[in-house]
Design a protein around this motif. Sequence first.
Motif, PDB file in Angstrom:
ATOM      1  N   GLU A  49       0.830  -1.203   0.000  1.00  0.00           N
ATOM      2  CA  GLU A  49       0.000   0.000   0.000  1.00  0.00           C
ATOM      3  C   GLU A  49       0.867   1.256   0.000  1.00  0.00           C
ATOM      4  O   GLU A  49       0.566   2.224  -0.694  1.00  0.00           O
ATOM      5  CB  GLU A  49      -0.957   0.004   1.194  1.00  0.00           C
ATOM      6  CG  GLU A  49      -1.963   1.132   1.148  1.00  0.00           C
ATOM      7  CD  GLU A  49      -2.985   1.107   2.270  1.00  0.00           C
ATOM      8  OE1 GLU A  49      -3.696   2.110   2.397  1.00  0.00           O
ATOM      9  OE2 GLU A  49      -3.076   0.110   3.006  1.00  0.00           O
ATOM     10  N   ILE A  50       1.955   1.240   0.760  1.00  0.00           N
ATOM     11  CA  ILE A  50       2.877   2.382   0.765  1.00  0.00           C
ATOM     12  C   ILE A  50       3.455   2.590  -0.633  1.00  0.00           C
ATOM     13  O   ILE A  50       3.529   3.719  -1.119  1.00  0.00           O
ATOM     14  CB  ILE A  50       4.005   2.193   1.801  1.00  0.00           C
ATOM     15  CG1 ILE A  50       3.471   2.417   3.212  1.00  0.00           C
ATOM     16  CG2 ILE A  50       5.162   3.165   1.528  1.00  0.00           C
ATOM     17  CD1 ILE A  50       4.498   2.212   4.312  1.00  0.00           C
ATOM     18  N   THR A  52       2.128   1.779  -3.470  1.00  0.00           N
ATOM     19  CA  THR A  52       1.053   2.301  -4.319  1.00  0.00           C
ATOM     20  C   THR A  52       0.843   3.787  -4.075  1.00  0.00           C
ATOM     21  O   THR A  52       0.698   4.570  -5.019  1.00  0.00           O
ATOM     22  CB  THR A  52      -0.255   1.528  -4.061  1.00  0.00           C
ATOM     23  OG1 THR A  52      -0.037   0.150  -4.345  1.00  0.00           O
ATOM     24  CG2 THR A  52      -1.394   2.061  -4.918  1.00  0.00           C
ATOM     25  N   ILE A  53       0.839   4.174  -2.804  1.00  0.00           N
ATOM     26  CA  ILE A  53       0.671   5.591  -2.460  1.00  0.00           C
ATOM     27  C   ILE A  53       1.824   6.402  -3.034  1.00  0.00           C
ATOM     28  O   ILE A  53       1.606   7.459  -3.641  1.00  0.00           O
ATOM     29  CB  ILE A  53       0.560   5.774  -0.933  1.00  0.00           C
ATOM     30  CG1 ILE A  53      -0.767   5.221  -0.422  1.00  0.00           C
ATOM     31  CG2 ILE A  53       0.716   7.253  -0.548  1.00  0.00           C
ATOM     32  CD1 ILE A  53      -0.876   5.129   1.085  1.00  0.00           C
ATOM     33  N   ASN A  54       3.053   5.919  -2.854  1.00  0.00           N
ATOM     34  CA  ASN A  54       4.216   6.642  -3.374  1.00  0.00           C
ATOM     35  C   ASN A  54       4.147   6.789  -4.893  1.00  0.00           C
ATOM     36  O   ASN A  54       4.439   7.863  -5.429  1.00  0.00           O
ATOM     37  CB  ASN A  54       5.512   5.944  -2.957  1.00  0.00           C
ATOM     38  CG  ASN A  54       5.815   6.124  -1.487  1.00  0.00           C
ATOM     39  OD1 ASN A  54       5.331   7.050  -0.842  1.00  0.00           O
ATOM     40  ND2 ASN A  54       6.623   5.237  -0.945  1.00  0.00           N
ATOM     41  N   THR A  56       1.428   6.708  -6.768  1.00  0.00           N
ATOM     42  CA  THR A  56       0.318   7.615  -7.083  1.00  0.00           C
ATOM     43  C   THR A  56       0.747   9.061  -6.908  1.00  0.00           C
ATOM     44  O   THR A  56       0.478   9.909  -7.769  1.00  0.00           O
ATOM     45  CB  THR A  56      -0.899   7.305  -6.193  1.00  0.00           C
ATOM     46  OG1 THR A  56      -1.301   5.951  -6.403  1.00  0.00           O
ATOM     47  CG2 THR A  56      -2.067   8.238  -6.507  1.00  0.00           C
ATOM     48  N   LEU A  57       1.420   9.349  -5.800  1.00  0.00           N
ATOM     49  CA  LEU A  57       1.882  10.718  -5.563  1.00  0.00           C
ATOM     50  C   LEU A  57       2.903  11.144  -6.610  1.00  0.00           C
ATOM     51  O   LEU A  57       2.866  12.285  -7.088  1.00  0.00           O
ATOM     52  CB  LEU A  57       2.469  10.839  -4.156  1.00  0.00           C
ATOM     53  CG  LEU A  57       1.459  10.801  -3.007  1.00  0.00           C
ATOM     54  CD1 LEU A  57       2.175  10.689  -1.666  1.00  0.00           C
ATOM     55  CD2 LEU A  57       0.561  12.032  -3.029  1.00  0.00           C
ATOM     56  N   ARG A  69      -3.838  14.903  -1.921  1.00  0.00           N
ATOM     57  CA  ARG A  69      -2.435  14.607  -1.631  1.00  0.00           C
ATOM     58  C   ARG A  69      -2.214  14.429  -0.135  1.00  0.00           C
ATOM     59  O   ARG A  69      -1.547  13.490   0.292  1.00  0.00           O
ATOM     60  CB  ARG A  69      -1.512  15.725  -2.154  1.00  0.00           C
ATOM     61  CG  ARG A  69      -1.239  15.670  -3.636  1.00  0.00           C
ATOM     62  CD  ARG A  69      -0.110  16.605  -4.040  1.00  0.00           C
ATOM     63  NE  ARG A  69      -0.284  17.968  -3.573  1.00  0.00           N
ATOM     64  CZ  ARG A  69      -0.994  18.908  -4.189  1.00  0.00           C
ATOM     65  NH1 ARG A  69      -1.611  18.630  -5.316  1.00  0.00           N
ATOM     66  NH2 ARG A  69      -1.080  20.123  -3.693  1.00  0.00           N
ATOM     67  N   LEU A  72      -3.462  11.048   1.166  1.00  0.00           N
ATOM     68  CA  LEU A  72      -2.531   9.958   0.866  1.00  0.00           C
ATOM     69  C   LEU A  72      -1.300  10.008   1.772  1.00  0.00           C
ATOM     70  O   LEU A  72      -0.842   8.986   2.277  1.00  0.00           O
ATOM     71  CB  LEU A  72      -2.106  10.003  -0.599  1.00  0.00           C
ATOM     72  CG  LEU A  72      -3.158   9.576  -1.620  1.00  0.00           C
ATOM     73  CD1 LEU A  72      -2.632   9.771  -3.040  1.00  0.00           C
ATOM     74  CD2 LEU A  72      -3.562   8.129  -1.408  1.00  0.00           C
ATOM     75  N   LYS A  73      -0.772  11.206   1.994  1.00  0.00           N
ATOM     76  CA  LYS A  73       0.394  11.349   2.863  1.00  0.00           C
ATOM     77  C   LYS A  73       0.067  10.942   4.300  1.00  0.00           C
ATOM     78  O   LYS A  73       0.878  10.296   4.967  1.00  0.00           O
ATOM     79  CB  LYS A  73       0.917  12.787   2.820  1.00  0.00           C
ATOM     80  CG  LYS A  73       1.562  13.150   1.500  1.00  0.00           C
ATOM     81  CD  LYS A  73       1.990  14.608   1.491  1.00  0.00           C
ATOM     82  CE  LYS A  73       2.574  15.006   0.147  1.00  0.00           C
ATOM     83  NZ  LYS A  73       2.974  16.428   0.127  1.00  0.00           N
ATOM     84  N   ARG A  75      -2.265   8.780   5.231  1.00  0.00           N
ATOM     85  CA  ARG A  75      -2.377   7.317   5.247  1.00  0.00           C
ATOM     86  C   ARG A  75      -0.997   6.665   5.227  1.00  0.00           C
ATOM     87  O   ARG A  75      -0.737   5.703   5.952  1.00  0.00           O
ATOM     88  CB  ARG A  75      -3.221   6.836   4.060  1.00  0.00           C
ATOM     89  CG  ARG A  75      -3.330   5.342   3.948  1.00  0.00           C
ATOM     90  CD  ARG A  75      -4.013   4.710   5.145  1.00  0.00           C
ATOM     91  NE  ARG A  75      -4.036   3.260   5.006  1.00  0.00           N
ATOM     92  CZ  ARG A  75      -4.044   2.410   5.996  1.00  0.00           C
ATOM     93  NH1 ARG A  75      -4.078   2.845   7.234  1.00  0.00           N
ATOM     94  NH2 ARG A  75      -4.043   1.115   5.781  1.00  0.00           N
ATOM     95  N   ARG A  76      -0.099   7.195   4.416  1.00  0.00           N
ATOM     96  CA  ARG A  76       1.263   6.660   4.348  1.00  0.00           C
ATOM     97  C   ARG A  76       1.952   6.752   5.714  1.00  0.00           C
ATOM     98  O   ARG A  76       2.593   5.803   6.160  1.00  0.00           O
ATOM     99  CB  ARG A  76       2.064   7.410   3.288  1.00  0.00           C
ATOM    100  CG  ARG A  76       3.489   6.917   3.141  1.00  0.00           C
ATOM    101  CD  ARG A  76       4.237   7.641   2.057  1.00  0.00           C
ATOM    102  NE  ARG A  76       4.287   9.067   2.344  1.00  0.00           N
ATOM    103  CZ  ARG A  76       4.654   9.992   1.464  1.00  0.00           C
ATOM    104  NH1 ARG A  76       4.990   9.646   0.248  1.00  0.00           N
ATOM    105  NH2 ARG A  76       4.682  11.258   1.789  1.00  0.00           N
TER     106      ARG A  76
END
Length: 94
Positions: A49-50, A52-54, A56-57, A69, A72-73, A75-76
């Motif tokens: 998941e991290i 994926t977030i990275n 995506t960002l 943004r 997402l940050k 959640r990360r």
Amino acid sequence: MTDVRIYCSEDYKKQIKMLAVSKGITISELLLEIISKTIPEATTNLQKEIETINNTLAKNGSKMSAEERQALKTRRNEIKKLLEGGKCYEQNKS
């Protein structure tokens, strides 16, 4: 999916195979069962998941609103705290 290998003597392999057969599972299933007790899959899923977030960002961050943004940050950061604190392990032990 990918694979994990171990190298051992032929006699040890036979012992592992006999244990797996006695449990009615394959050697791969037996090894995954053992490994999962030490490294719960929740940890792996959170790490994915991290990533994926990275991604995506990195790819879409400029197109996102500031709120998106920041969500997402946030959640990360939550995931990182879970992984660092070992809370994933505690959740799977209960």
